[in-house]
Design a protein around this motif. Structure first.
Motif, PDB file in Angstrom:
ATOM      1  N   LYS A  68       0.813  -1.234   0.000  1.00  0.00           N
ATOM      2  CA  LYS A  68       0.000   0.000   0.000  1.00  0.00           C
ATOM      3  C   LYS A  68       0.841   1.275   0.000  1.00  0.00           C
ATOM      4  CE  LYS A  68      -3.844  -2.422   0.626  1.00  0.00           C
ATOM      5  NZ  LYS A  68      -4.145  -3.261  -0.485  1.00  0.00           N
ATOM      6  N   LEU A  69       2.071   1.202  -0.533  1.00  0.00           N
ATOM      7  CA  LEU A  69       2.923   2.389  -0.636  1.00  0.00           C
ATOM      8  C   LEU A  69       2.645   3.142  -1.934  1.00  0.00           C
ATOM      9  CD1 LEU A  69       6.304   0.882   0.596  1.00  0.00           C
ATOM     10  CD2 LEU A  69       4.440   1.891   1.935  1.00  0.00           C
ATOM     11  N   GLU A  91       0.652   6.510   2.846  1.00  0.00           N
ATOM     12  CA  GLU A  91       1.555   5.593   3.555  1.00  0.00           C
ATOM     13  C   GLU A  91       2.928   5.568   2.886  1.00  0.00           C
ATOM     14  OE1 GLU A  91       1.719   0.982   5.114  1.00  0.00           O
ATOM     15  OE2 GLU A  91      -0.215   1.882   4.582  1.00  0.00           O
ATOM     16  N   GLU A  94       4.848   8.497   4.097  1.00  0.00           N
ATOM     17  CA  GLU A  94       5.387   8.272   5.438  1.00  0.00           C
ATOM     18  C   GLU A  94       6.645   7.406   5.383  1.00  0.00           C
ATOM     19  OE1 GLU A  94       2.219   6.634   7.795  1.00  0.00           O
ATOM     20  OE2 GLU A  94       0.956   8.405   7.498  1.00  0.00           O
TER      21      GLU A  94
END
Length: 131
Positions: A68-69, A91, A94
């Motif tokens: 999910k990057l 994400e 982050e």
């Protein structure tokens, strides 16, 4: 031990492939991109000296999508074949921030090491440990 065998233990012996993930995320900061564009951008970050194998990039992109990057969608604009376009997720942003913090810490430690070396007196000529 032959000199060729010690290459990974010398400066610069770290595996640059480790930095493909943050390089892809960095390239996606500029907006959506497809695999070939990413492939062209990665060398500008300085971690990969040679041409990046396309299979390696797409393998990383698939893994990053599973984590999910990044997200992808098919785009069929123009007369050419459809292309899978990738975009960084929150994400992914982050994770990129964590990579940058890691790199900053590593850069400080490396600079401290180099500074410590430069402050020392040079060893006398011929003081090496010959065996």
């Amino acid at each position: 031990m032959r000199e060729k065998d010690t290459g990974a233990r010398h400066a610069g012996g770290a595996k640059p492939e480790r930095y493909i993930q943050p390089s892809i995320l960095m390239a996606l900061l500029d907006g959506p991109s497809y695999g070939y564009q990413l492939l062209q951008r990665l060398p500008e970050y300085g971690f990969l000296r040679d041409e990046v194998p396309p299979g390696m990039i797409y393998r990383h992109l698939r893994q990053m999508e599973e984590e999910k990057l990044v997200e992808s969608r098919w785009e069929a604009e123009g007369s050419g074949p459809a292309k899978r376009v990738y975009v960084m997720t929150a994400e992914g942003g982050e994770v990129l921030e964590a990579w940058v913090a890691h790199m900053e810490r590593r850069a400080r430690r490396l600079q401290e090491f180099a500074d410590s070396y430069r402050r020392r007196e040079p060893p006398p000529q011929g003081s090496g440990s010959a065996t």
